[in-house]
Enzyme design. Structure first.
Site, PDB file in Angstrom:
ATOM      1  N   GLU A  62       0.835  -1.198   0.000  1.00 42.55           N
ATOM      2  CA  GLU A  62       0.000   0.000   0.000  1.00 42.55           C
ATOM      3  C   GLU A  62       0.877   1.257   0.000  1.00 42.55           C
ATOM      4  O   GLU A  62       0.655   2.187  -0.788  1.00 42.55           O
ATOM      5  CB  GLU A  62      -0.909  -0.003   1.238  1.00 42.55           C
ATOM      6  N   ASP A  64      -5.564  -4.055  -2.167  1.00 32.46           N
ATOM      7  CA  ASP A  64      -5.558  -2.605  -2.414  1.00 32.46           C
ATOM      8  C   ASP A  64      -4.169  -2.137  -2.819  1.00 32.46           C
ATOM      9  O   ASP A  64      -4.025  -1.262  -3.674  1.00 32.46           O
ATOM     10  CB  ASP A  64      -6.088  -1.828  -1.199  1.00 32.46           C
TER      11      ASP A  64
END
Lengths: 339, 724
Positions: free
Chosen positions: A54, A111
């Site tokens: 991330e 993500d």
């Protein structure tokens, strides 16, 4: 046909806007000096100085938005060498400078992969670098294979390759609504020609709207085994994960008033981690990088002016600083009147 | 012409794992055009689709840049002048970085076999490009991210500038090397193979570690032949001795023999001689454990030479076990004795005991084994085997009191049923039928399914005229054992040859009853035995019920009251049979005062046994201490006595007392698996299910025993009953 047209339009908007978006003068430089090492590692300073897919993804995305081709190159060099080592081509999610080997969990975080892919697509388009575009496409294809779950007519984005499925957990499947980086989904659909990504977008919006109708703020982790509910073993909180959701919706141009309402209401008394069962604040989030999330919503929906102190950027910790820059770039691009 | 540059190509046919391509003028001879390689890669790797495995994933320059990286885009030489980029070489020379200089020289030589390195390496590089020098400097310092950033920076500010292809290729290779290590550490084997395949420049003698990691990835993904090819590449091309030997060791550790034989043939001079030694040892070791395997004469000669040359015992022990299990116990004995002299320790002693036993030198074997009882389970097992064989011989051998005592003690400590039965035969063959009966009963109590003990018990009861007892055994065992059934069926007894049943290598003597008349008159020093023999040697097969032993008057008087040592001894055994261990112990005490050494020895054994049977009071401990003065032995016997007390308490359902006894015992000796199991059951019976569960779980985890599982199941059943 209509969907396809919408997709193409949305994609063009994303790509075009990426190229034009800009950050306030010097903001990225401050961020870079504080959180990005010369080897291209983006440091989560509040988490023991580790890095993860991330943080690398956010670093790449911000570098592209800031037009910093040089930093992008070094961050990607690090990301590729240290994290993009999985058999499936996705990024191992956790990298610890104190551990040997540094990768301490080889599972992916969807993500992180989405952000890396979106940033690579941004860079490929912005600097005419087909190598970056190709890399983005590879990650998108692999992520579709590994992390998309078709179930009951919906297409879900699983949080990782392992650990969240029906067979992994009694309350599985479990998803994380804040892993829907909505702005990335049309870009991935366009890159790969795979419309599953638009179905992912639809399922994510539907989940948020279902929760809104049920008067429940989105928890960080949601069991979708039956009616969506907070997943077992996680605090039932609108917490550090979920607070990104309104930002992602606004960045993607999906900030319908009804959809945003629960978030704005929850934070009427100030930005905070919220217990989704009681609606009460659990822990205040006073950092500018969090407060601007509420201010941006208020301005976008009601034209409430944004306090001047939030319009300029001073780095604090990695995570709120990142959200701050993403908010500022979003406001300059989509709501210039707010700035 | 040497082929030094390896392109790692996973051809679909895989006949040639390495296709060797060369660059330069005659590169049209290249065996592996890149397109073919990539297709092959795509075919061979599950996750790599064509787009995924192309060189674009490397951070190549924008397409405007005509200078494609040479090392990652082989096979397009026609479009490229055969100019060797010496800038890195010059830079490293200027820096005095000899390690990298050598690596670069090797790399360029591999790429361009006809190229001659410049002689003026330290002269300034012809470029004169300060910024480029800075890039090389950063690169040589390993600052890959900064080089990437600087290249991007300069490309932005000067769109006409392109990074030198050599620098880009080396950056790609350096990143790929690091990535390969990371993927390999994370056990992402397909990625390791993919990186190696995409970056053939990596897989050279300059980076043997990368070759090893790729080979390991092939092993891990079930492609041992390709791992073999990688190792073979190193052995065929690389020169560093340590890496060559390391390669062979890795191959041996991971590949089957069929694949390593060819690799061994790539030996230069005698570099693998220590490895060949190890292989020979390994093969002999395997054959030593599996008598069906035979080691080659070459292997044996090799290890024999090693054993002779060395002063260490290991090779002698290895050869000893091989000889022992391949019908050459004489040689095995010599080898183990040599190993013992070389301080071969427990393993040598174990082998020596077994070899002596195989050579029928049971006394020597027992004597040697008795010195190694504390060395481990294998040593105890070997000892018990030979000791049991020793005492089971016919006629019963004449043994010292100390020998019989230590055998009895070891047998009792290990609750070794064949040993108890062996002691039964020893007593039986010595004419001491009552003690024989007791030992057979003991053996059966330790192993309810042990037929030789049942058979011995039946014979003992027959000889004692205990017809009811005999019938009980026959009714219990007749269906399972032909020779036991035959005891009450004279026709079968004559018709069916009594089969000698063996367990391990312990002989249960075949029907000694029919040979009772042949028992030689015992030596004068063994009056008990001669007396016992006289008492029983009357008729060999007498099925007439004379008297029922248990029904006989229970008074001590029925066991006689003679005052001689021999009479006291006989009385002791008689009382023991009447389950009167205290009175028996007193009788054995009297017998121990006998002037006859043999009587005293037999009495000591009887007394130990009486105390064992008695449930083992504090007095018993003292008694044991008298006969075993050494502290270690005392501890051992005390532990044994406490075990017996525990079983007695457990049998009377005194579970709390039993647990206290166990704790007491635990201070003297580690708890055996059997006792732990019983501890679990004690908790169980006391309703302490969580304690019981903890014990059973620990046992189940340690050895997966079904008994422990049964305990857990029982707890589950009970607690569920409680809940509903």
């Amino acid at each position: 046909m209509k969907t396809l047209l919408a997709t193409v339009t949305a994609t063009m908007m994303v790509l075009a806007s990426a190229a034009q978006a800009a950050l306030p003068d010097g903001a990225w430089e401050l961020y870079r000096q504080k959180f990005v090492t010369s080897e291209g590692r983006v440091i989560d300073d509040a988490n023991g100085g580790i890095s993860h897919s991330e943080s690398q993804g956010y670093g790449l995305l911000l570098a592209c938005l800031a037009g910093d081709r040089s930093s992008f190159a070094s961050i990607f060099a690090f990301t590729r060498t240290e994290l993009l080592i999985r058999d499936d081509g996705l990024a191992a999610w956790r990298w610890d400078p104190k551990a040997s080997p540094h990768v301490t969990d080889v599972n992916n975080a969807s993500d992180g992969d989405l952000l890396i892919a979106e940033a690579l697509a941004c860079a490929g388009a912005r600097w005419t670098m087909p190598a970056y575009t190709t890399a983005a496409r590879q990650i998108a294809r692999s992520l579709a294979k590994v992390a998309l779950l078709k179930r009951g007519g919906e297409t879900w984005l699983m949080p990782g390759a392992v650990g969240f499925s029906e067979k992994d957990r009694p309350d599985g499947p479990v998803v994380n609504p804040s892993y829907w980086v909505f702005e990335a989904l049309p870009a991935l659909a366009q890159l790969t020609g795979d419309q599953s990504w638009m179905q992912v977008q639809a399922s994510g919006l539907k989940l948020l709207d279902t929760l809104a109708k049920a008067k429940m703020l989105a928890p960080d982790w949601v069991s979708i085994k039956d009616t969506p509910r907070p997943a077992d073993g996680f605090p039932p909180q609108f917490g550090y994960n979920a607070i990104r959701i309104p930002l992602y919706l606004m960045r993607a141009g999906l900030a319908d008033k009804a959809r945003m309402e629960p978030f704005r209401k929850a934070w009427a008394g100030g930005t905070a981690v919220i217990d989704v069962k009681t609606g009460n604040p659990v822990e205040p989030l006073p950092d500018a990088g969090y407060r601007i999330l509420f201010a941006a919503m208020a301005c976008a929906l009601d034209k409430t002016p944004i306090p001047a102190e939030l319009k300029s950027f001073q780095p604090t910790a990695y995570y709120p600083s990142t959200l701050h820059l993403l908010s500022l770039s979003m406001l300059r691009e989509r709501y210039p009147q707010c700035m | 012409m040497h082929v030094k540059y390896a392109v790692l190509a996973i051809a679909a046919s895989s006949a040639a794992f390495y296709a060797f391509g060369r660059h330069g003028r005659d590169a049209e001879l290249s065996l592996a055009p890149p397109a073919a390689i990539r297709q092959a890669v795509a075919a061979g790797l599950p996750f790599a689709d064509n787009q995924q495995s192309g060189p674009e994933l490397a951070q190549a320059q924008p397409p405007a840049n005509p200078a494609a990286p040479s090392a990652v885009q082989p096979g397009q030489p026609a479009q490229r002048p055969p100019v060797v980029d010496e800038s890195a070489l010059r830079y490293f020379a200027a820096q005095g970085d000899t390690r990298r200089l050598e690596a670069e020289l090797a790399r360029l030589r591999a790429l361009y076999p006809e190229w001659k390195p410049p002689t003026d390496l330290t002269a300034p590089a012809p470029t004169g490009d300060r910024e480029l020098e800075r890039l090389w400097k950063l690169f040589s310092e390993g600052k890959i991210g900064e080089v990437r950033a600087a290249i991007a920076q300069r490309s932005t500010s000067d769109p006409n500038w392109h990074a030198p292809a050599d620098l880009v290729a080396r950056l790609d290779a350096a990143e790929a090397a690091q990535r390969l290590v990371n993927a390999s550490n994370a056990r992402q084997w397909e990625q390791v193979i993919r990186i190696g395949t995409e970056t053939p420049a990596l897989l050279t003698c300059a980076n043997v570690d990368a070759l090893w990691r790729v080979a390991e990835a092939f092993v891990q993904t079930g492609k041992p032949e390709r791992a073999r090819d990688a190792y073979s590449y190193v052995l065929g091309n690389c020169n560093t001795p340590a890496e060559r030997v390391g390669t062979m060791q890795k191959a041996l550790a991971t590949l089957p023999d069929a694949l390593t034989d060819g690799l061994l043939a790539q030996e230069r001079q005698t570099e693998f001689s220590s490895i060949r030694d190890e292989i020979a040892r390994r093969r002999i070791g395997r054959a030593a454990e599996d008598p069906k395997l035979t080691a080659s004469a070459d292997d044996i000669r090799r290890v024999e030479a090693l054993a002779n040359a060395a002063t260490t015992p290991d090779d002698a022990i290895l050869l000893g076990f091989y000889a022992l299990h391949h019908n050459d116990p004489v040689r095995a004995e010599a080898l183990f004795q040599a190993a013992l002299q070389r301080k071969g320790g427990a393993k040598a002693a174990e082998g020596a005991v077994l070899a002596l036993g195989a050579n029928r030198k049971y006394r020597e074997a027992e004597a040697l084994g008795s010195q190694w009882l504390d060395a481990g389970a294998a040593n105890r097992k070997a000892y018990l085997d030979v000791a049991t064989t020793l005492i089971t011989q016919e006629p019963a051998p004449k043994l010292d009191r100390a020998v019989v005592e230590r055998i009895a003690k070891t047998v009792a400590t290990d609750r070794y049923a064949p040993g108890a039965a062996g002691l039964g035969w020893y007593a039986y063959n010595s004419g001491q039928t009552s003690p024989a009966e007791t030992w057979f009963e003991t053996a059966l109590s330790w192993d309810r399914g042990y037929e030789p003990a049942a058979y011995g018990l039946a014979l003992a009861r027959q000889r004692l005229r205990d017809q009811a007892g005999l019938r009980a055994i026959v009714s219990d065992w007749g269906g399972r054992s032909e020779r036991i059934a035959a005891l009450l069926d004279p026709r079968r007894a004559r018709a069916v040859p009594v089969q000698e049943q063996r367990r391990d290598d312990i002989a249960a003597p075949a029907a000694p009853v029919t040979r009772e008349r042949d028992i030689v008159e015992p030596a004068p020093s063994r009056p008990v035995r001669s007396r016992a023999a006289r008492q029983t040697v009357q008729t060999d097969i007498d099925t007439e019920p004379v008297r029922r032993r248990q029904a006989a008057a229970p008074a001590a008087g029925s066991c006689g009251n003679g005052q001689s040592g021999a009479a006291a001894l006989q009385r002791g055994w008689c009382l023991l049979n009447l389950k009167r261990p205290a009175a028996a112990a007193a009788a054995f005490d009297a017998a121990m005062r006998s002037s006859s050494g043999q009587v005293a020895a037999d009495a000591a054994m009887g007394k130990t046994y009486a105390k064992l049977q008695q449930g083992l009071t504090a007095e018993a401990n003292v008694a044991a201490a008298q006969t075993n003065p050494a502290p270690a032995q005392r501890r051992e016997l005390s532990a044994l006595l406490l075990s017996e007390r525990f079983y007695a308490q457990y049998d009377t359902k005194d579970y709390n007392g039993a647990l206290v006894t166990l704790s007491e015992r635990a201070r003297l000796a580690p708890e055996t698996t059997d006792l732990m199991m019983m501890r679990g059951w004690s908790y169980f019976h006391l309703g302490r299910y969580s304690d019981a569960s903890r014990v059973f779980t620990a046992l189940y985890k340690s050895n997966g025993s079904p008994q422990a599982l049964a305990g857990l199941t029982a707890i589950g059943d009970v607690t569920r009953q409680n809940r509903y």
